[in-house]
Design an enzyme around this catalytic site. Structure first.
Site, short mmCIF file in Angstrom:
data_model
loop_
_atom_site.label_atom_id
_atom_site.label_comp_id
_atom_site.label_asym_id
_atom_site.label_seq_id
_atom_site.Cartn_x
_atom_site.Cartn_y
_atom_site.Cartn_z
N LYS A 39 0.84 -1.20 0.00
CA LYS A 39 0.00 0.00 0.00
C LYS A 39 0.88 1.25 0.00
O LYS A 39 2.08 1.17 0.31
CB LYS A 39 -0.93 -0.03 1.22
CG LYS A 39 -0.23 -0.01 2.56
CD LYS A 39 -1.16 -0.44 3.68
CE LYS A 39 -0.46 -0.38 5.03
NZ LYS A 39 -1.22 -1.08 6.08
N ARG A 226 1.21 -10.97 6.59
CA ARG A 226 1.07 -9.69 5.88
C ARG A 226 2.25 -8.79 6.26
O ARG A 226 2.17 -7.97 7.17
CB ARG A 226 -0.26 -9.02 6.25
CG ARG A 226 -1.50 -9.85 5.90
CD ARG A 226 -2.78 -9.04 6.05
NE ARG A 226 -2.88 -8.39 7.34
CZ ARG A 226 -3.51 -8.87 8.41
NH1 ARG A 226 -4.16 -10.03 8.34
NH2 ARG A 226 -3.54 -8.20 9.54
N CYS A 317 13.89 24.57 5.04
CA CYS A 317 13.02 25.33 4.14
C CYS A 317 12.27 24.36 3.22
O CYS A 317 12.44 23.15 3.31
CB CYS A 317 13.83 26.31 3.30
SG CYS A 317 14.95 27.34 4.24
C1 LIG Z 1 -0.48 -1.93 6.88
C2 LIG Z 1 -1.05 -3.22 7.32
C3 LIG Z 1 -0.22 -4.35 7.48
C4 LIG Z 1 1.28 -4.27 7.41
O1 LIG Z 1 1.79 -3.76 8.62
P1 LIG Z 1 3.37 -3.75 8.92
O2 LIG Z 1 3.48 -3.32 10.32
O3 LIG Z 1 3.95 -2.75 7.96
O4 LIG Z 1 3.84 -5.12 8.64
C5 LIG Z 1 -0.82 -5.56 7.73
N1 LIG Z 1 -2.16 -5.66 7.86
C6 LIG Z 1 -2.98 -4.60 7.76
C7 LIG Z 1 -4.45 -4.78 7.93
C8 LIG Z 1 -2.46 -3.34 7.49
O5 LIG Z 1 -3.27 -2.29 7.40
#
Ligand SMILES: *Cc1c(COP(=O)(O)O)cnc(C)c1O
Length: 377
Positions: A39, A226, A317
């Site tokens: 993302k 994730r 700046c």
């Molecule tokens: C952003 C996000 C992640 C990743 O988190 P990290 O701390 O960068 O690994 C995983 N799951 C969800 C739902 C997120 O929004």
């Protein structure tokens, strides 16, 4: 033709990204696959090159994004990937979700109903469970009630439920109370999943590990990890070490445009917040807050010049800032390092973040569009 203007730029190391992926694969059980969280333009690293490298060179099959625009972009780079939208998509875009073969996160039963209303083919989805993050998802006192609502959502026509997931609020903390909190979140989602199985519902996916959980509480029950920030080599929380070998993927550099000697009593930059107490050699650097180098680093941040730390003097700046180079041999045209290694020293996004009260995530996401991303090795 010169490839890019040598003013302020970010160097993104794809070989370091690949190294980080290998380390994360080894943290996970063989049953857990990495879902690369890309993302926000791959946390500021540039989604196209990062996605192509992850999919074509690292064998990553699963990607997570925050919205439909990002999902459609990733689809363009990775035609065969599984792409999950973690957040909300306005239900009127259900056709696009289907058209691009995207998986949508379901934030509530009400949302599921509206999403599936005006479509003639099933929309793929994972149901989000709020086990303690307090952001989005089904919220219940017991896994039994949660499983019941999931089953009722599964009866909605044209909704194809392929998984459930949750998000941890404090997996990046080793405070015992926080660990117990995460234990409860994890138990809730796993219990819910087991109840569904006992009712004959075998969803392909249950996932709850983010970067912190992947590092500190890896659990083979999670079919996906994730991983976001650790892909890019930064810390979920600066106070906790991350596994050896995970190193930052992005460096940020700029150039010295001007060097001068100032006298005792001379002021530097807006607001006259800095006055020289003795004769100093001052260099002007071609980077500022419009590049994402925070103004909160005024008279605070340090920049590496020929491997030596030089302090920022006065306010940052919009497009420029000044540093004290009295102790280094600096001249116009020299390259300086705002984030990254130079000689034996290194300034990380995590270190900068700590200096002005934020996290490394915000620093790398905040490196602005004006800063070209240059991909090395
Ligand atoms: C952003 C996000 C992640 C990743 O988190 P990290 O701390 O960068 O690994 C995983 N799951 C969800 C739902 C997120 O929004």
């Amino acid at each position: 033709m010169k490839p890019y203007l040598k003013r302020a730029w970010a160097e993104v190391s794809l070989s370091q990204l690949k190294t980080n992926v290998e380390i994360i694969k080894n943290l996970n059980s063989p049953k857990t696959k990495i879902m690369a969280v890309v993302k926000a333009d791959a946390y500021g690293h540039g989604e196209e090159k990062i996605c192509r490298c992850l999919s074509e060179e690292c064998g990553i099959e699963y990607f997570a994004v925050s919205n439909l625009d990002e999902a459609i972009a990733v689809r363009g780079f990775c035609p065969d990937a599984e792409i999950l939208i973690l957040g909300y998509t306005p239900p009127e875009y259900a056709h696009e979700i289907i058209q691009y073969n995207i998986i949508q996160g379901i934030v509530s039963a009400e949302y599921a109903e509206i999403l599936a209303k005006n479509i003639s083919e099933p929309v793929r989805c994972h149901i989000k469970i709020d086990t303690g993050m307090g952001r989005i998802g089904l919220k219940h006192d017991t896994p039994e009630k949660c499983a019941e609502e999931i089953e009722s959502i599964m009866h909605i026509k044209n909704l194809s439920v392929e998984g459930i997931y949750t998000h941890f609020a404090v997996a990046d903390s080793n405070d015992p109370d926080n660990i117990a909190y995460t234990d409860r979140q994890e138990k809730f989602i796993c219990d819910t999943y087991h109840i569904l199985i006992s009712h004959g519902i075998n969803l392909p996916h249950v996932h709850f590990m983010n970067s912190a959980a992947t590092c500190y509480r890896n659990n083979p029950e999670s079919t996906l990890s994730r991983a976001g920030i650790i892909l890019y080599g930064l810390h979920p929380d600066i106070s906790l070490d991350i596994p050896d070998g995970l190193e930052p993927v992005m460096s940020v550099k700029a150039v010295i445009s001007h060097v001068k000697t100032v006298n005792k009593g001379d002021c530097i930059s807006y607001g006259r917040t800095f006055t020289a107490e003795k004769e100093l050699k001052i260099a002007t650097v071609t980077v500022g807050y419009a590049d994402g180098y925070s103004r909160l680093l005024s008279s605070k941040g340090e920049i590496l010049v020929h491997g030596k730390r030089c302090k920022i003097v006065g306010r940052v700046c919009m497009d420029q800032l000044m540093i004290d180079v009295s102790d280094v041999d600096a001249k116009s045209g020299d390259i300086v390092t705002l984030i990254g290694k130079d000689g034996n020293d290194q300034i990380t996004a995590d270190e900068l973040a700590e200096m002005y009260g934020t996290i490394g995530y915000e620093v790398v996401c905040g490196i602005s569009k004006r800063v070209p991303r240059i991909y090395i090795d």
